[in-house]
Design a protein around this motif. Structure first.
Motif, PDB file in Angstrom:
ATOM      1  N   UNK A  12      -7.766   9.397  -3.343  1.00  0.00           N
ATOM      2  CA  UNK A  12      -7.930   8.211  -2.502  1.00  0.00           C
ATOM      3  C   UNK A  12      -6.857   8.224  -1.427  1.00  0.00           C
ATOM      4  N   UNK A  13      -6.987   7.297  -0.485  1.00  0.00           N
ATOM      5  CA  UNK A  13      -6.000   7.174   0.573  1.00  0.00           C
ATOM      6  C   UNK A  13      -5.042   6.022   0.293  1.00  0.00           C
ATOM      7  N   UNK A  14      -3.902   6.063   0.950  1.00  0.00           N
ATOM      8  CA  UNK A  14      -2.924   4.978   0.826  1.00  0.00           C
ATOM      9  C   UNK A  14      -3.586   3.640   1.120  1.00  0.00           C
ATOM     10  N   UNK A  15      -3.349   2.672   0.233  1.00  0.00           N
ATOM     11  CA  UNK A  15      -3.916   1.348   0.392  1.00  0.00           C
ATOM     12  C   UNK A  15      -5.223   1.128  -0.346  1.00  0.00           C
ATOM     13  N   UNK A  16      -5.832   2.200  -0.827  1.00  0.00           N
ATOM     14  CA  UNK A  16      -7.098   2.094  -1.561  1.00  0.00           C
ATOM     15  C   UNK A  16      -6.872   1.552  -2.972  1.00  0.00           C
TER      16      UNK A  16
END
Length: 123
Positions: A12-16
């Protein structure tokens, strides 16, 4: 004894957000206290969260407090770890664990462990 299988990890990406699941089989799930731990490459396995068999008063590591929620559904024999606002430093293999006596953050006091699910958080 009880067998534990984790799922729900991924890239996943940062903030997900991610929700990890821990499915239990074997003896009655509802009698076990549950915990989540994580282990990053080259580091010790560390405590993330714990919930007693009653489902009340969860315990969290400072590093995840306010971003993670541990829960359990005894009817489904499953424990969960909801993780929000993920950061690259959350990247690790995540393990669920079960104990007959409440173990809280004490890794050595857990009786059973799953095989882990990998979580990778990219920038």
């Amino acid at each position: 004894q009880v067998q534990l299988v984790e799922s729900g990890g991924g890239l996943v990406q940062t903030g997900d957000s991610l929700r990890l699941s821990c499915a239990a089989s074997g003896r009655t799930f509802s009698i076990y206290n549950m915990g989540w731990f994580r282990q990053a490459p080259g580091k010790e396995r560390e405590f993330v969260a714990a919930i007693p068999w009653t489902g009340g008063s969860p315990l969290y590591a400072d590093s995840v407090k306010g971003r993670c929620t541990i829960s359990r559904d005894n009817a489904k024999n499953t424990a969960y770890l909801q993780m929000n606002s993920l950061k690259p430093e959350d990247t690790a293999d995540y393990y669920c664990a079960a104990s007959v006596s409440y173990a809280g953050s004490s890794r050595s006091r857990y009786d059973y462990w799953g095989q882990g699910t990998q979580v990778t958080v990219s920038l």
